[in-house]
Design a protein around this motif. Structure first.
Motif, PDB file in Angstrom:
ATOM      1  N   TRP A 140       0.858  -1.188   0.000  1.00  0.00           N
ATOM      2  CA  TRP A 140       0.000   0.000   0.000  1.00  0.00           C
ATOM      3  C   TRP A 140       0.890   1.231   0.000  1.00  0.00           C
ATOM      4  O   TRP A 140       1.884   1.291   0.722  1.00  0.00           O
ATOM      5  CB  TRP A 140      -0.881   0.070   1.239  1.00  0.00           C
ATOM      6  CG  TRP A 140      -1.893  -1.015   1.398  1.00  0.00           C
ATOM      7  CD1 TRP A 140      -2.236  -1.983   0.496  1.00  0.00           C
ATOM      8  CD2 TRP A 140      -2.693  -1.247   2.558  1.00  0.00           C
ATOM      9  NE1 TRP A 140      -3.205  -2.805   1.027  1.00  0.00           N
ATOM     10  CE2 TRP A 140      -3.504  -2.373   2.295  1.00  0.00           C
ATOM     11  CE3 TRP A 140      -2.799  -0.617   3.784  1.00  0.00           C
ATOM     12  CZ2 TRP A 140      -4.407  -2.868   3.225  1.00  0.00           C
ATOM     13  CZ3 TRP A 140      -3.694  -1.115   4.713  1.00  0.00           C
ATOM     14  CH2 TRP A 140      -4.501  -2.227   4.417  1.00  0.00           C
ATOM     15  N   SER A 153      -3.675   0.579  -3.288  1.00  0.00           N
ATOM     16  CA  SER A 153      -3.374  -0.802  -2.903  1.00  0.00           C
ATOM     17  C   SER A 153      -2.933  -1.617  -4.116  1.00  0.00           C
ATOM     18  O   SER A 153      -3.421  -1.411  -5.234  1.00  0.00           O
ATOM     19  CB  SER A 153      -4.587  -1.443  -2.220  1.00  0.00           C
ATOM     20  OG  SER A 153      -5.704  -1.440  -3.076  1.00  0.00           O
ATOM     21  N   GLY A 167      -6.773  -0.998  -6.194  1.00  0.00           N
ATOM     22  CA  GLY A 167      -7.723   0.037  -5.812  1.00  0.00           C
ATOM     23  C   GLY A 167      -7.076   1.323  -5.348  1.00  0.00           C
ATOM     24  O   GLY A 167      -5.902   1.355  -4.991  1.00  0.00           O
ATOM     25  N   HIS A 169      -8.257   4.092  -2.557  1.00  0.00           N
ATOM     26  CA  HIS A 169      -9.232   4.184  -1.476  1.00  0.00           C
ATOM     27  C   HIS A 169      -9.201   5.565  -0.832  1.00  0.00           C
ATOM     28  O   HIS A 169      -8.170   6.002  -0.338  1.00  0.00           O
ATOM     29  CB  HIS A 169      -8.943   3.109  -0.421  1.00  0.00           C
ATOM     30  CG  HIS A 169      -8.778   1.745  -1.009  1.00  0.00           C
ATOM     31  ND1 HIS A 169      -9.827   0.877  -1.181  1.00  0.00           N
ATOM     32  CD2 HIS A 169      -7.682   1.109  -1.498  1.00  0.00           C
ATOM     33  CE1 HIS A 169      -9.383  -0.243  -1.731  1.00  0.00           C
ATOM     34  NE2 HIS A 169      -8.080  -0.124  -1.933  1.00  0.00           N
ATOM     35  N   ARG A 172     -12.759   5.657   3.156  1.00  0.00           N
ATOM     36  CA  ARG A 172     -12.937   4.363   3.809  1.00  0.00           C
ATOM     37  C   ARG A 172     -12.257   3.291   2.968  1.00  0.00           C
ATOM     38  O   ARG A 172     -12.332   3.324   1.750  1.00  0.00           O
ATOM     39  CB  ARG A 172     -14.422   4.063   3.954  1.00  0.00           C
ATOM     40  CG  ARG A 172     -14.705   2.705   4.507  1.00  0.00           C
ATOM     41  CD  ARG A 172     -16.097   2.613   5.133  1.00  0.00           C
ATOM     42  NE  ARG A 172     -15.944   2.293   6.550  1.00  0.00           N
ATOM     43  CZ  ARG A 172     -15.975   3.168   7.546  1.00  0.00           C
ATOM     44  NH1 ARG A 172     -16.183   4.434   7.321  1.00  0.00           N
ATOM     45  NH2 ARG A 172     -15.815   2.785   8.784  1.00  0.00           N
ATOM     46  N   MET A 173     -11.608   2.354   3.644  1.00  0.00           N
ATOM     47  CA  MET A 173     -10.975   1.231   2.938  1.00  0.00           C
ATOM     48  C   MET A 173     -11.547  -0.057   3.472  1.00  0.00           C
ATOM     49  O   MET A 173     -11.374  -0.393   4.637  1.00  0.00           O
ATOM     50  CB  MET A 173      -9.459   1.251   3.121  1.00  0.00           C
ATOM     51  CG  MET A 173      -8.770   0.139   2.361  1.00  0.00           C
ATOM     52  SD  MET A 173      -6.983   0.298   2.483  1.00  0.00           S
ATOM     53  CE  MET A 173      -6.467  -0.979   1.354  1.00  0.00           C
ATOM     54  N   LYS A 174     -12.247  -0.768   2.589  1.00  0.00           N
ATOM     55  CA  LYS A 174     -12.782  -2.091   2.911  1.00  0.00           C
ATOM     56  C   LYS A 174     -12.090  -3.092   1.995  1.00  0.00           C
ATOM     57  O   LYS A 174     -12.092  -2.910   0.779  1.00  0.00           O
ATOM     58  CB  LYS A 174     -14.288  -2.155   2.665  1.00  0.00           C
ATOM     59  CG  LYS A 174     -15.116  -1.456   3.687  1.00  0.00           C
ATOM     60  CD  LYS A 174     -16.589  -1.657   3.365  1.00  0.00           C
ATOM     61  CE  LYS A 174     -17.446  -1.245   4.532  1.00  0.00           C
ATOM     62  NZ  LYS A 174     -18.859  -1.569   4.301  1.00  0.00           N
ATOM     63  N   THR A 175     -11.504  -4.119   2.606  1.00  0.00           N
ATOM     64  CA  THR A 175     -10.810  -5.121   1.808  1.00  0.00           C
ATOM     65  C   THR A 175     -10.850  -6.464   2.525  1.00  0.00           C
ATOM     66  O   THR A 175     -11.018  -6.510   3.748  1.00  0.00           O
ATOM     67  CB  THR A 175      -9.352  -4.697   1.511  1.00  0.00           C
ATOM     68  OG1 THR A 175      -8.742  -5.662   0.666  1.00  0.00           O
ATOM     69  CG2 THR A 175      -8.547  -4.530   2.772  1.00  0.00           C
ATOM     70  N   ASP A 182     -11.736  -2.908   7.562  1.00  0.00           N
ATOM     71  CA  ASP A 182     -12.606  -1.777   7.263  1.00  0.00           C
ATOM     72  C   ASP A 182     -12.062  -0.601   8.084  1.00  0.00           C
ATOM     73  O   ASP A 182     -12.181  -0.587   9.311  1.00  0.00           O
ATOM     74  CB  ASP A 182     -14.057  -2.114   7.660  1.00  0.00           C
ATOM     75  CG  ASP A 182     -15.031  -1.000   7.301  1.00  0.00           C
ATOM     76  OD1 ASP A 182     -14.598   0.082   6.823  1.00  0.00           O
ATOM     77  OD2 ASP A 182     -16.244  -1.198   7.512  1.00  0.00           O
TER      78      ASP A 182
END
Length: 190
Positions: A140, A153, A167, A169, A172-175, A182
């Protein structure tokens, strides 16, 4: 008149510095990296933004990391004999060891660089290339976008041994990789 350099700044051998030398020279400044056999001394002061993002991202990852894994801020990774960079944050699939001074690439699941003015080209070009070649699966890069962190990412493509973007982001970062996560990114800088 030029001031003489301290003795510890000269390589211990004709072939230059090696990764394990960083553990043997107590006079080296904190946050010294080795890139292609050359020392990179972190002498310029970091901005508060950089420090805050590193601290808060480290804490956020520590809250969610799987059992048996560890999260460290500003520890080196011994990629090979001539390279021992220091990512801003590391997630490793190993237990915490209070005497650890470095990680090996096979232990590192995620390397994170928080870009600063003095490290921009290393964080964007040099280090990601080296992390990928060493087999670190996830990378990242955190950029400052008008005071807020943006996470770029990447995941390792095993065929090319290069990173592929997964991605960008904001807020918010959801992975689900390298583990379920999250994170409120805006909180990292506020």
């Amino acid at each position: 008149m030029t001031a003489a350099l301290p003795d510890w700044l000269y390589p211990p051998r004709e072939s230059g510095w090696e990764a394990d030398d960083l553990d043997r020279v107590p006079e080296l400044p904190r946050h010294t990296e080795l890139i292609d056999g050359s020392l990179v001394l972190m002498m310029s002061p970091q901005r508060s933004w950089h420090d805050r993002v590193v601290r808060r991202l480290t804490a956020a990852l520590e809250e969610r990391v799987p059992a048996g894994w560890t999260v460290e801020a500003q520890m080196t990774v011994r990629l090979d004999d001539k390279n021992r960079p220091e990512p801003d944050v590391i997630v490793a699939a190993v237990e915490y060891d209070p005497d650890r001074t470095r990680f090996l690439p096979g232990e590192v699941v995620l390397a994170v660089e928080v870009v600063s003015e003095e490290s921009r080209s290393r964080d964007r070009e040099t280090k990601p290339f080296k992390y990928a070649r060493a087999g670190i699966r996830h990378f990242w890069r955190v950029e400052d976008e008008r005071g807020l962190p943006v996470v770029h990412s990447y995941e390792l493509d095993d065929t090319t041994r290069a990173y592929v973007a997964t991605g960008i982001h904001r807020s918010r970062m959801k992975t689900g990789v390298p583990f379920t996560l999250d994170v409120d990114l805006d909180h990292l800088a506020r």
